[in-house]
Design a protein around this motif. Sequence first.
Motif, PDB file in Angstrom:
ATOM      1  N   ILE A  16       0.840  -1.187   0.000  1.00  0.00           N
ATOM      2  CA  ILE A  16       0.000   0.000   0.000  1.00  0.00           C
ATOM      3  C   ILE A  16       0.878   1.240   0.000  1.00  0.00           C
ATOM      4  N   GLY A  17       0.636   2.144  -0.897  1.00  0.00           N
ATOM      5  CA  GLY A  17       1.388   3.390  -0.946  1.00  0.00           C
ATOM      6  C   GLY A  17       1.015   4.311   0.194  1.00  0.00           C
ATOM      7  N   THR A  18       1.952   5.186   0.585  1.00  0.00           N
ATOM      8  CA  THR A  18       1.721   6.101   1.696  1.00  0.00           C
ATOM      9  C   THR A  18       0.505   6.975   1.452  1.00  0.00           C
ATOM     10  N   ALA A  19       0.296   7.422   0.219  1.00  0.00           N
ATOM     11  CA  ALA A  19      -0.827   8.315  -0.079  1.00  0.00           C
ATOM     12  C   ALA A  19      -2.170   7.638   0.155  1.00  0.00           C
ATOM     13  N   GLN A  20      -2.210   6.314   0.088  1.00  0.00           N
ATOM     14  CA  GLN A  20      -3.460   5.592   0.278  1.00  0.00           C
ATOM     15  C   GLN A  20      -3.760   5.296   1.741  1.00  0.00           C
ATOM     16  N   LEU A  21      -2.805   5.571   2.612  1.00  0.00           N
ATOM     17  CA  LEU A  21      -2.903   5.114   3.988  1.00  0.00           C
ATOM     18  C   LEU A  21      -3.787   6.010   4.845  1.00  0.00           C
ATOM     19  N   THR A  22      -4.646   5.402   5.635  1.00  0.00           N
ATOM     20  CA  THR A  22      -5.359   6.073   6.713  1.00  0.00           C
ATOM     21  C   THR A  22      -4.941   5.400   8.005  1.00  0.00           C
ATOM     22  N   ALA A  23      -4.231   6.117   8.870  1.00  0.00           N
ATOM     23  CA  ALA A  23      -3.714   5.520  10.092  1.00  0.00           C
ATOM     24  C   ALA A  23      -4.856   5.040  10.976  1.00  0.00           C
ATOM     25  N   GLY A  24      -4.600   3.980  11.717  1.00  0.00           N
ATOM     26  CA  GLY A  24      -5.620   3.441  12.598  1.00  0.00           C
ATOM     27  C   GLY A  24      -5.837   4.324  13.809  1.00  0.00           C
ATOM     28  N   PRO A  25      -7.005   4.185  14.443  1.00  0.00           N
ATOM     29  CA  PRO A  25      -7.283   4.951  15.660  1.00  0.00           C
ATOM     30  C   PRO A  25      -6.498   4.397  16.838  1.00  0.00           C
ATOM     31  N   GLN A  26      -6.458   5.145  17.923  1.00  0.00           N
ATOM     32  CA  GLN A  26      -5.807   4.662  19.139  1.00  0.00           C
ATOM     33  C   GLN A  26      -6.462   3.356  19.576  1.00  0.00           C
ATOM     34  N   ILE A  27      -5.648   2.392  19.986  1.00  0.00           N
ATOM     35  CA  ILE A  27      -6.157   1.081  20.381  1.00  0.00           C
ATOM     36  C   ILE A  27      -5.346   0.572  21.563  1.00  0.00           C
ATOM     37  N   SER A  28      -6.008  -0.054  22.522  1.00  0.00           N
ATOM     38  CA  SER A  28      -5.311  -0.571  23.695  1.00  0.00           C
ATOM     39  C   SER A  28      -4.684  -1.920  23.379  1.00  0.00           C
ATOM     40  N   THR A  88      -6.271  -5.113  21.184  1.00  0.00           N
ATOM     41  CA  THR A  88      -5.510  -5.719  20.085  1.00  0.00           C
ATOM     42  C   THR A  88      -5.486  -7.240  20.219  1.00  0.00           C
ATOM     43  N   ILE A  89      -5.181  -7.739  21.411  1.00  0.00           N
ATOM     44  CA  ILE A  89      -5.147  -9.188  21.635  1.00  0.00           C
ATOM     45  C   ILE A  89      -6.531  -9.790  21.448  1.00  0.00           C
ATOM     46  N   SER A  90      -7.555  -9.112  21.920  1.00  0.00           N
ATOM     47  CA  SER A  90      -8.923  -9.617  21.760  1.00  0.00           C
ATOM     48  C   SER A  90      -9.302  -9.717  20.287  1.00  0.00           C
ATOM     49  N   ARG A  91      -8.924  -8.720  19.487  1.00  0.00           N
ATOM     50  CA  ARG A  91      -9.210  -8.753  18.054  1.00  0.00           C
ATOM     51  C   ARG A  91      -8.452  -9.910  17.390  1.00  0.00           C
ATOM     52  N   ALA A  92      -7.206 -10.104  17.776  1.00  0.00           N
ATOM     53  CA  ALA A  92      -6.431 -11.206  17.205  1.00  0.00           C
ATOM     54  C   ALA A  92      -7.074 -12.550  17.537  1.00  0.00           C
ATOM     55  N   ALA A  93      -7.512 -12.719  18.769  1.00  0.00           N
ATOM     56  CA  ALA A  93      -8.118 -13.985  19.194  1.00  0.00           C
ATOM     57  C   ALA A  93      -9.426 -14.265  18.469  1.00  0.00           C
ATOM     58  N   TYR A 144      -4.090  -9.881   8.564  1.00  0.00           N
ATOM     59  CA  TYR A 144      -4.532 -10.289   9.901  1.00  0.00           C
ATOM     60  C   TYR A 144      -4.013  -9.330  10.971  1.00  0.00           C
ATOM     61  N   VAL A 145      -2.734  -8.970  10.922  1.00  0.00           N
ATOM     62  CA  VAL A 145      -2.187  -8.029  11.903  1.00  0.00           C
ATOM     63  C   VAL A 145      -2.783  -6.639  11.694  1.00  0.00           C
ATOM     64  N   SER A 146      -3.051  -6.249  10.437  1.00  0.00           N
ATOM     65  CA  SER A 146      -3.734  -4.980  10.181  1.00  0.00           C
ATOM     66  C   SER A 146      -5.098  -4.965  10.868  1.00  0.00           C
ATOM     67  N   MET A 147      -5.801  -6.102  10.826  1.00  0.00           N
ATOM     68  CA  MET A 147      -7.087  -6.217  11.508  1.00  0.00           C
ATOM     69  C   MET A 147      -6.912  -6.084  13.019  1.00  0.00           C
ATOM     70  N   ALA A 148      -5.937  -6.810  13.585  1.00  0.00           N
ATOM     71  CA  ALA A 148      -5.735  -6.767  15.037  1.00  0.00           C
ATOM     72  C   ALA A 148      -5.381  -5.361  15.507  1.00  0.00           C
ATOM     73  N   TRP A 149      -4.645  -4.625  14.685  1.00  0.00           N
ATOM     74  CA  TRP A 149      -4.278  -3.249  15.031  1.00  0.00           C
ATOM     75  C   TRP A 149      -5.354  -2.234  14.640  1.00  0.00           C
ATOM     76  N   ASN A 150      -6.443  -2.702  14.046  1.00  0.00           N
ATOM     77  CA  ASN A 150      -7.563  -1.831  13.639  1.00  0.00           C
ATOM     78  C   ASN A 150      -7.102  -0.750  12.672  1.00  0.00           C
ATOM     79  N   LEU A 151      -6.250  -1.148  11.705  1.00  0.00           N
ATOM     80  CA  LEU A 151      -5.777  -0.211  10.692  1.00  0.00           C
ATOM     81  C   LEU A 151      -6.812  -0.054   9.582  1.00  0.00           C
ATOM     82  N   SER A 152      -6.499   0.835   8.641  1.00  0.00           N
ATOM     83  CA  SER A 152      -7.384   1.060   7.507  1.00  0.00           C
ATOM     84  C   SER A 152      -7.603  -0.237   6.728  1.00  0.00           C
TER      85      SER A 152
END
Length: 433
Positions: A56-68, A72-77, A102-110
């Motif tokens: 993914i190019g930098t211009a396409q990126l939307t940073a994820g919101p703050q996450i505890s 993160t572990i709960s999303r991964a599980a 999968y890690v993008s999902m756990a970190w709640n990224l774009s």
Amino acid sequence: MSTKHAMTRALAVTASVGLVTGIVATTPAAAEAGAPPSAVAITTDDKGSPGQGTPIGTAQLTAGPQISRSETISRAASWVGLGLIYDTDGTYQGYRKDCSGYVSMAWNLSKTGGGLDTTSFVPTGVASWISKGELKPGDALLNDAALAAGHVVLFEGWTDASRTSYYGYEFTKSGNVLHRQIPYPYFSGHGTFKPARNNSIVDDAQPQAGDQPVAGNWDGGGSANVGIFRPSTGEFHLRNDDGSLTKVYWGENGDLPVSANWDGAGPDNVGIFRPSTGEFHLRMDDGSITKLNWGANGDLPVSANWDGGPAANVGIFRPSTGEFHLRNDDGSITKVNWGQQGDLPVSGNWDGAGPDNVGIFRPSTGEFHLRNDDGSLTKLNWGANGDLPVSGNFDGANGYPAANVGIWRPSTADFHLRMDDGSLINLNWGQPH
């Protein structure tokens, strides 16, 4: 308190999952200190990645919101055990079904492009390299090569104090989302892995700096009493039946208190759980220490007589999964699903027979949810948001065999203890904060 009536106190983290019940026991060989029973041993050849999606190019990126870290572990599980098939072109919940998706999902990224790939996490500014010593739950071990040469694993915690292996979550080439024990930094022959951190991740709430409540039978009388642990000085201030004070120096700032009859004789004693090392330091009657590796950073401690033996033992409540991991005298683990994130754990012999059991205090509703030996639920309204729970046989001198619940109110330094008949005993002990 007696071996039948233990206490715990810890601070919660936030999120919401449902209350469930169930119990599983494993053998000592499977019960490594603090090991999540769901973790898969290092016996599979299923390692690494067969490929990933398009960078993914930098211009396409939307940073994820703050996450505890716990979220993160709960999303991964949440992806474990779903039977997902590794597919760099397919998505689930908007994220690619590969290691980096999968890690993008756990970190709640774009969800743009189904998530980042291994080459993109650090260059886009979403993540930064860190040292091994800085690793915490929710960080990652990242091989930032492209396509099948790259891979990423979500770090949950060290298996023990040696820090030679850890528990991790990963989407692997077989199509399995695995939760397993992994040698640090990763299995050999699969590239170079380095620790990395999501720049939007934040630590969960830490133990309050002020007094924390405990309960136990300090003087060998007929009933349990209360006390506080003062982290700033590493002192326990224990109240005896006659109102006098016993002071014990044990622990340090950052520790969480526990109490029970560790050696099966005499009065109850105190101990601490040290989240930074995943260790219990238990004080015996003669002042000696018993040290146990059980749990990990982010866990909350409990203590009670789980197996009906002569002495009490320890356990942890894992907020990210809503599970109790209870240590028996032979070192085996009993796992109980009870509670949800935001709950605070308690333990005691609620029905006055058999071994002790677990329960939770739910600050959001001011309710105790106590698990009985048959798996049934006893619900008690006692306390309010902001209170910290205790448990013990507070009316034992009157011939009542069952444990009771109570709360300590930090704003007033008052204990509100519930008797078997529903009446209240109020005790002022500790310093308000």
